[in-house]
Design an enzyme around this catalytic site. Structure first.
Site, PDB file in Angstrom:
ATOM      1  N   SER A 294      25.340  90.327   8.049  1.00 10.86           N
ATOM      2  CA  SER A 294      25.671  88.906   7.889  1.00 10.86           C
ATOM      3  C   SER A 294      24.495  87.977   7.627  1.00 10.86           C
ATOM      4  CB  SER A 294      26.417  88.401   9.127  1.00 10.86           C
ATOM      5  OG  SER A 294      27.741  88.854   9.108  1.00 10.86           O
TER       6      SER A 294
ATOM      7  N   LYS B   1      23.680  77.723  12.249  1.00  7.34           N
ATOM      8  CA  LYS B   1      24.984  78.389  12.108  1.00  7.34           C
ATOM      9  C   LYS B   1      25.888  77.986  13.272  1.00  7.34           C
ATOM     10  CE  LYS B   1      26.903  83.055  11.281  1.00  7.34           C
ATOM     11  NZ  LYS B   1      26.636  84.503  11.197  1.00  7.34           N
TER      12      LYS B   1
ATOM     13  N   SER C 137      28.558  86.954   6.996  1.00  9.54           N
ATOM     14  CA  SER C 137      29.220  85.779   7.518  1.00  9.54           C
ATOM     15  C   SER C 137      28.378  84.506   7.476  1.00  9.54           C
ATOM     16  CB  SER C 137      29.647  86.035   8.964  1.00  9.54           C
ATOM     17  OG  SER C 137      28.512  86.172   9.801  1.00  9.54           O
TER      18      SER C 137
END
Lengths: 95, 521
Positions: free
Chosen positions: B211, B79, B187
């Site tokens: 998330s 990420k 997210s």
């Protein structure tokens, strides 16, 4: 509680975010929607409840007061938009 | 097997160790899959092909000598929130343009030390603020899952069948994919899409309010947010420091256990890293859950919840009961206040953490007539709408005269939420079962959500309580909705009892099976 455009502009300045008249108007609506949503917290009886300061009960870790890192000024300024001899450059602050 | 990207981490690990495949072959398979798919799915914001090949080569050398680490040669996606030395790290924000850190986050350092290979950086909501991956500066990520419908096709009385012309006639049903593009959740949307679409073997992710778990549920993958303090936050771009935790998204429960074992550590560089040895999570998989007490919180049966979510929950209850668990009804009375309290605490912490983006030390700078104007213009241009909204809320609730009414009240409510869980665990409940999300994946640019930020926030209604109380939570795929989209269940455990979550999630996985999208991209 709700905010007006004047408050939104004041908060934007505190947050150092430039806002246009149009931005401020739109944000006023959005912020009031969120503030309206969080209003329900006032229903909760919190008498005698301490505010949370740490999510896991733990002793704050301490480390030895010794130099373990450093001498990397070039690394620290490597990503800065403007530098001079390992100093950050900013617009003139003092007249 | 021809397509190496289909292997789970545990399968690839066995083949690599047996030298049936090489890390280089495996890495090349993923790089070409990314090359073909990324233009459509937008999961990666930076692909580090050269670095991946170099790391794979080094892995092959170690494997040859029999010195491979726990993740030797396993290609992972990272990420964009994790600091990776010399590699694009921008939290998918314009304000961090061009930022390439001179350090490596502890979590990614741990992965590389165990032999993992980095494929690239994954798309995400800007600064991890969002539930649909639509707030990224790099554009939305597309969910590899699409809705489908069952059509009844009338067969002509004479048609060409498999063995020549037949004249049976009649009808048959077939599933056809809808063209509408769906969000992968957020997210960690890039992480979820990349894992689900076979563009990495596993991915790192982070979870501040849901998330990891919400995107895992939207893509039929497994995601675990460990206990606060289990993974070091050092080197991860901060959003809300008292809530942020890193964790993996993986194809199955075993892979998630393997990844978490490597990601977690005790780190002197993070003062909230908890001083406890990291257990062998994989060993918990397959242990019977007979006699385990599973709590079903009545407050998670929310108004307007779709029927299929309730049905899924009931199926989960039945599976665990059949496996010998004792099901008990429980009450977590302050559940409904978790989301509003979160929307005070998280923006407050974010407004403080994001104060560092000032155009001086890194990233974007927009010139101004003086330093204040430079700050204001830089931040106005650099942050997206959702990030500005949260900084504004945070600044407001922390400003003079409002601190007690908002922030202090929210932190008191947070203690009550935590106490609810403590009471239930003290009464002997081992694990709590809830739905992971209130719906399946929704469409890109959903009008209702765009019009009202609070609607988008409601996505995290079942996950946010876990962050507020610092507990571990796992989302595990449990079935498909009537439109063929994946749905997940969530298990919540006692602090640092991630093993119980893996053990129980494996039982659900065993009963529900695994799910993968039909390839259209």
């Amino acid at each position: 509680m709700s905010v007006d455009v004047k408050t939104v502009k004041r908060v934007a300045h505190l947050a150092r975010i430039a806002v246009s008249e149009e931005d401020a108007e739109r944000m006023t609506g959005e912020l009031n929607a969120i503030l309206g949503f969080v209003e329900q917290l006032n229903e909760v009886d919190v008498s005698g409840v301490e505010p949370m300061t740490s999510v896991t009960p733990m002793e704050m870790k301490k480390r030895a007061d010794a130099v373990t890192d450093g001498n990397k000024a070039a690394d620290i300024v490597a990503n800065a938009p403007a530098t001079d001899e390992n100093f950050f450059l900013v617009p003139k602050v003092v007249e | 097997m021809s397509d190496l990207t289909q292997l789970t981490i545990s399968q690839a690990r066995a083949k690599l160790r047996a030298k049936e495949i090489s890390a280089t072959e495996l890495t090349e398979s993923y790089l070409s899959a990314i090359d073909r798919a990324n233009g459509t799915l937008n999961a990666y914001v930076a692909v580090t092909g050269d670095k991946a090949r170099e790391m794979a080569k080094a892995s092959d050398a170690r494997l040859l000598k029999g010195e491979g680490g726990a993740l030797e040669g396993i290609p992972l996606g990272i990420k964009d929130l994790f600091g990776t030395e010399g590699v694009h790290t921008q939290a998918c924000s314009h304000v961090l343009d061009g930022f390439k850190p001179r350090y490596e986050s502890t979590v990614t350092s741990n992965l590389w030390a165990d032999g993992a290979v980095m494929l690239g950086k994954l798309n995400m909501d800007e600064f991890a603020m969002g539930s649909s991956n639509e707030t990224s500066y790099y554009g939305p990520v597309i969910n590899p899952w699409r809705r489908s419908r069952l059509d009844t096709v009338v067969m002509p009385t004479t048609h060409q069948g498999d063995g020549g012309f037949v004249s049976a006639g009649g009808t048959k049903t077939q599933r056809s994919l809808d063209n509408a593009q769906l969000v992968p959740g957020g997210s960690s949307g890039g992480s979820a899409t990349a894992v689900s679409a076979f563009l990495c073997a596993g991915a790192t992710a982070t979870d501040t309010g849901g998330s990891i778990r919400q995107p895992a549920a939207f893509t039929g993958t497994v995601g675990i947010k460990p206990t606060y303090g289990r993974c070091s936050r050092w080197g991860i771009v901060a959003f809300a420091s008292s809530l942020d935790q890193a964790g993996p998204i993986a194809r199955d429960v075993r892979d998630a256990a393997i990844l978490l074992k490597s990601m977690a550590s005790v780190d002197p560089k993070d003062t909230t890293s908890v001083d406890r040895p990291v257990p062998d999570y994989e060993a918990a998989i397959g242990k019977p859950i007979k006699g385990m007490k599973v709590g079903i919180p009545k407050e998670y049966r929310v108004e307007g919840m779709p029927e299929e979510i309730e049905a899924l929950w009931q199926k989960g209850i039945a599976w665990l009961r059949d496996a010998g668990a004792e099901i008990v009804d429980i009450s977590l009375p302050h559940t409904k206040y978790a989301l509003p309290a979160y929307y005070i605490v998280a923006p407050a912490e974010a407004s403080s953490n994001l104060a560092r983006y000032d155009g001086v030390r890194y990233g974007l700078r927009v010139p101004g007539k003086d330093i204040v104007e430079m700050y204001e213009k830089t931040r106005a241009a650099g942050f997206g709408r959702e990030v500005k909204r949260r900084i504004m809320i945070g600044t407001y609730v922390l400003s003079a005269g409002y601190y007690d009414a908002y922030y202090l009240q929210a932190q008191k409510v947070r203690n009550l939420i935590k106490r609810d869980f403590e009471n239930v665990f003290a009464a002997g409940v081992d694990v709590i079962l809830t739905p992971a999300t209130p719906s399946a994946a929704f469409g890109i640019a959903d009008e209702d959500m765009a019009a009202d930020p609070v609607k988008m926030y409601l996505n995290d209604i079942f996950t946010v309580t876990v962050n507020m109380a610092g507990l571990p939570g796992i989302a595990v795929p449990a079935g498909l909705d009537p439109k063929g989209l994946p749905l997940g269940l969530q298990l919540i455990g006692r602090p640092f009892e991630e093993e119980t979550l893996f053990q129980t999630a494996a039982v659900i996985e065993q009963a529900a099976g695994r799910f993968q999208p039909e390839k259209w991209w």
